[in-house]
Design a protein around this motif. Structure first.
Motif, PDB file in Angstrom:
ATOM      1  N   GLY A 329       0.771  -1.244   0.000  1.00 44.75           N
ATOM      2  CA  GLY A 329       0.000   0.000   0.000  1.00 44.75           C
ATOM      3  C   GLY A 329       0.791   1.277   0.000  1.00 44.75           C
ATOM      4  N   HIS A 375      -6.043   2.188   5.943  1.00 44.78           N
ATOM      5  CA  HIS A 375      -7.400   1.916   5.475  1.00 44.78           C
ATOM      6  C   HIS A 375      -7.621   0.397   5.546  1.00 44.78           C
ATOM      7  N   ARG A 377      -8.554  -1.628   3.441  1.00 43.66           N
ATOM      8  CA  ARG A 377      -7.986  -2.271   2.251  1.00 43.66           C
ATOM      9  C   ARG A 377      -6.516  -2.592   2.476  1.00 43.66           C
ATOM     10  N   ASP A 378      -5.790  -1.635   3.079  1.00 41.17           N
ATOM     11  CA  ASP A 378      -4.352  -1.797   3.265  1.00 41.17           C
ATOM     12  C   ASP A 378      -4.015  -2.730   4.426  1.00 41.17           C
ATOM     13  N   HIS A 380      -5.394  -5.546   4.979  1.00 34.85           N
ATOM     14  CA  HIS A 380      -5.336  -6.885   4.382  1.00 34.85           C
ATOM     15  C   HIS A 380      -4.013  -7.099   3.647  1.00 34.85           C
ATOM     16  N   VAL A 491      -7.956   5.678   1.127  1.00 33.55           N
ATOM     17  CA  VAL A 491      -6.750   4.887   1.356  1.00 33.55           C
ATOM     18  C   VAL A 491      -5.563   5.798   1.632  1.00 33.55           C
ATOM     19  N   GLU A 724      -7.394   5.901  -5.477  1.00 34.08           N
ATOM     20  CA  GLU A 724      -6.183   5.249  -4.994  1.00 34.08           C
ATOM     21  C   GLU A 724      -5.304   6.287  -4.290  1.00 34.08           C
ATOM     22  N   TYR A 748     -13.124   2.034  -2.191  1.00 32.64           N
ATOM     23  CA  TYR A 748     -12.801   0.982  -1.223  1.00 32.64           C
ATOM     24  C   TYR A 748     -13.539   1.148   0.100  1.00 32.64           C
ATOM     25  N   THR A 749     -13.738   2.399   0.546  1.00 36.80           N
ATOM     26  CA  THR A 749     -14.388   2.605   1.836  1.00 36.80           C
ATOM     27  C   THR A 749     -15.804   2.057   1.825  1.00 36.80           C
ATOM     28  N   LYS A 751     -16.931  -0.398   0.000  1.00 36.73           N
ATOM     29  CA  LYS A 751     -16.843  -1.862  -0.038  1.00 36.73           C
ATOM     30  C   LYS A 751     -16.620  -2.431   1.363  1.00 36.73           C
ATOM     31  N   TYR A 752     -15.660  -1.859   2.088  1.00 32.76           N
ATOM     32  CA  TYR A 752     -15.320  -2.420   3.398  1.00 32.76           C
ATOM     33  C   TYR A 752     -16.347  -2.052   4.459  1.00 32.76           C
TER      34      TYR A 752
END
Length: 760
Positions: A329, A375, A377-378, A380, A491, A724, A748-749, A751-752
């Protein structure tokens, strides 16, 4: 031949470091072991101050005396026995200590491979070795700036007060102030008229005063005299300061020199730091400086287009190392980014990615909250790297609060049950499933989540930002609603901080920033002094002791130890070296003189009280003012701190919460908070959400940069930046309520957040 048994566990017996209560535990090797528990429970005492410190100490003991004298000193931890340790690699959430010569390229070792690539296939090569492409080597550095990229020049008019004489303090640089060693050398040289104004000095006199190079003189007269050399003032300053990288100096010396110099980009290399021969060498039309300026993901794309069998191995190393950094990330960074400008999270991730490039096995990797500043996403991406480290045959010990990191653990050790004196025990050891059913504080909060907000506040006007272009922002215009809780998401590297800390503050400079910077610069500050509660505590001591002067109970006033003046330590000045700090022998570090110990409050001396945690102090005092101020600190999750604990020892998250506590009573202001959940246990998140809402209920406008999904769920308004990081970010991709964000499926926000809310 006997088959050796592989050691299955790190065995600890009778650990008593700090608040640890004589614990004994077996920690599985070659697994990911996550240590959980509230702040102050004893996690760090076990992982860092016992396991890590002891592994380092025992490793260093194998080195020679000469080597040990140049390594950090580790005192033996308080324990009965530790078995089956391996060398430890610590990856902390701390900013890297570096200077202008240290950047992402050097610490990741990517620059070394890039230099090798240019030496092999760059054209025209002129037979250059890899060092010819390094600004840190004499072969490659620009001769004008020494590879720094900037040129520093002394401003003589800032160093000299021309209207004064030498005796009157006409030399303003601190090393030559009246009665200093530098001043006395000038006096004893007898080269100058000490009472003549400096503006009346001849050119020859000024030349000697400024630029004399080891000119001999007799230091003192008589039989005890000895020969010495006089060096000019400007020459000494250049040798002591400017001939070094300024960023490598101590903070104190940096502050001094910056007052007397002017800095500008080097005219010869235009800030690239390299010789013109290195800059003339190209690969596919770009030189090494231009490649170092590309984002890491752009650099990888550039390298993927190179096809040359003679450098296949070099390209493989470059691509693999870049891929590791991108996968974790930080692909928005570039190789030229100085390490001192990186956040703690970015520093940790770069070090983590670097470890995947080595071939070490059976090591112990220790990480301190690797999820901080990330975030979901990061997080993971970090998890994937932790798993790779384990699968390479290593033991990974992680101190963590984030449920997403806890979920990948092979074994979880929950420390508690609470903080401080109420912690220090292993309350659970086992799997995630078992932890959820264990009944511990961590287990209970893994099963529940804070209810998402359903009724959102109505705003009262807007703060508007128009055409913001700071850093990677792409001409952003956005309205931030007033008197509501607004959460800025996205992110890492997407542009959140650029939008708020740059663009917003430029237009609204009166906003109050509650960040993670140190609370105070004074080493005398602690939670009691910072909140003002110490005044009331001293008054209580005064009333309990026939109204003696309250200042007697202050280590900054009449109660101070005569030897250390209330510091608790003594500094030994070593001239040009950093001073050495040693515990005061008279007061044993307690700061007070002996006569203060005769005065008690409920059988406690003032030293006893300062050693109490905030939670303990609330129970001790009856005074409503004291209890109220301490309760606010308790409410922000800092009840485990000692009243007398130096604020310099607090983490960034703790500093932020101390500041938050001091602001809760104010109304009608604009607040900016940057990740207020940093370092918080899940049980404290609900409390922070409640406090943030309290601030807004008083009529304040609150802007929070945050990754925590519980905080996002409880905002009134979301502004998501992305999609991104770096050049692929810098846009507002969503504005609305948390519910609208979840339903939008944008970025992404969204989604999570949707995944998180559907999990419970």
């Amino acid at each position: 031949m006997l088959k050796r048994n592989r050691m299955k566990h790190i065995v600890i017996k009778g650990a008593r470091q700090n608040n640890l209560k004589n614990i004994s535990v077996e920690i599985p090797r070659n697994e990911i072991v996550v240590f959980t528990g509230v702040s102050g429970s004893g996690k760090s005492s076990l992982v860092f101050e016992t396991i890590t410190a002891e592994a380092q100490r025992q490793l260093y003991d194998t080195f020679s005396t000469f080597a040990r004298s140049r390594l950090p000193k580790y005192e033996q931890a308080d324990y009965d026995a530790i078995h089956h340790l391996s060398p430890v690699i610590v990856l902390e959430q701390k900013r890297m200590v570096g200077n202008a010569r240290s950047n992402v390229g050097t610490v990741s070792e990517i620059s070394a491979f890039l230099r090798l690539l240019f030496s092999r296939i760059g054209t025209p090569s002129a037979g250059m070795a890899s060092n010819n492409f390094s600004f840190n080597s004499p072969e490659g550095m620009c001769p004008s700036c020494g590879g720094i990229g900037n040129v520093h020049q002394l401003d003589v008019d800032k160093i000299i007060d021309w209207d004064k004489s030498i005796n009157e303090g006409g030399i303003l640089f601190p090393d030559f102030k009246v009665n200093s060693i530098g001043f006395k050398i000038i006096v004893f040289s007898k080269f100058f008229d000490l009472d003549k104004p400096l503006k009346q000095f001849s050119e020859e006199e000024l030349n000697k005063l400024f630029y004399a190079d080891s000119e001999p003189f007799e230091f003192v007269g008589g039989e005890n005299g000895f020969n010495a050399n006089f060096n000019g003032v400007l020459l000494k300053i250049k040798k002591g300061y400017l001939n070094k990288d300024i960023s490598s100096l101590t903070e104190k010396r940096r502050k001094i020199i910056k007052q007397f110099i002017t800095s500008a980009p080097c005219q010869d290399c235009k800030g690239s730091r390299l010789k013109k021969e290195a800059l003339a060498c190209l690969i596919n039309g770009k030189n090494i400086h231009e490649l170092s300026q590309l984002q890491l993901n752009q650099l990888l794309s550039f390298l993927n287009d190179i096809e040359n069998e003679t450098v296949r191995t070099v390209l493989e190393q470059l691509r693999q190392r870049l891929t590791n950094l991108i996968n974790i990330g930080v692909g928005y960074l570039n190789l030229s980014r100085e390490t001192r400008t990186l956040s703690g999270g970015e520093s940790q991730r770069i070090q983590l990615a670097k470890q995947l490039g080595n071939s070490l096995t059976e090591m112990i990797y220790v990480l301190d909250e690797p999820s901080v500043g990330l975030h979901p996403r990061d997080v993971h991406l970090v998890n994937d790297l932790l798993i790779k480290l384990r699968d390479a045959g290593n033991t990974v010990l992680v101190v963590e609060h984030d449920p997403d990191v806890i979920k990948i653990a092979d074994c979880i050790l929950d420390v508690g049950p609470k903080a401080g004196v109420n912690g220090g025990e292993i309350v659970f050891k086992g799997s995630l499933k078992e932890l959820k059913e264990s009944g511990t504080l961590t287990g209970r909060f893994l099963k529940v989540k804070i209810p998402a907000k359903k009724n959102f506040r109505v705003h009262n006007g807007y703060f508007s930002i128009e055409n913001a272009k700071e850093n990677n922002l792409k001409n952003v215009s956005v309205k931030i609603p007033r008197q509501v809780l607004t959460c800025i998401t996205g992110v890492a590297g997407s542009g959140k901080s650029s939008l708020i800390h740059k663009a917003f503050l430029k237009k609204y400079p009166d906003a109050i920033i509650i960040d993670q910077k140190p609370v105070g610069k004074s080493i005398r500050s602690n939670p009691a002094t910072y909140t003002g509660v110490f005044n009331s505590i001293r008054n209580e001591f005064s009333k309990s002791n026939k109204n003696v002067n309250p200042s007697l109970f202050s280590f900054n006033a009449d109660g101070a130890c005569n030897n250390c003046k209330g510091l608790g330590f003594v500094l030994m000045d070593l001239a040009f070296l950093d001073p050495v700090k040693s515990t005061c022998e008279l007061c044993q570090g307690n700061r007070y003189k002996n006569e203060v110990y005769q005065y008690l409050y409920k059988d406690h001396t003032i030293v006893d009280v300062l050693n109490l945690t905030i939670n303990q102090a609330i129970s001790l005092f009856d005074d409503k003012t004291i209890v109220k101020k301490l309760t606010v600190l308790q409410e922000v999750g800092l009840g485990y701190l000692k009243l007398g604990q130096s604020l310099s020892t607090l983490s960034g998250g703790e500093c932020q919460r101390v500041k938050l506590a001091s602001e809760l009573h104010k109304e009608g202001l604009v607040y900016i908070l940057d990740e207020p959940t940093t370092g918080l246990h899940m049980s404290d998140i609900a409390r922070i959400v409640e406090l943030l809402n309290k601030l807004v209920d008083k009529g304040n406008s609150l802007i929070v940069i945050e990754h925590n999904l519980d905080v996002i769920n409880n905002a009134d308004w979301i502004i998501d930046i992305g999609p991104e990081g770096g050049i692929a970010g810098g846009e507002v991709i969503f504005e609305g309520t948390p519910k609208q964000l979840q339903d939008s499926e944008v970025g992404y926000t969204s989604k999570y957040l949707k995944s998180y809310n559907c999990t419970f």
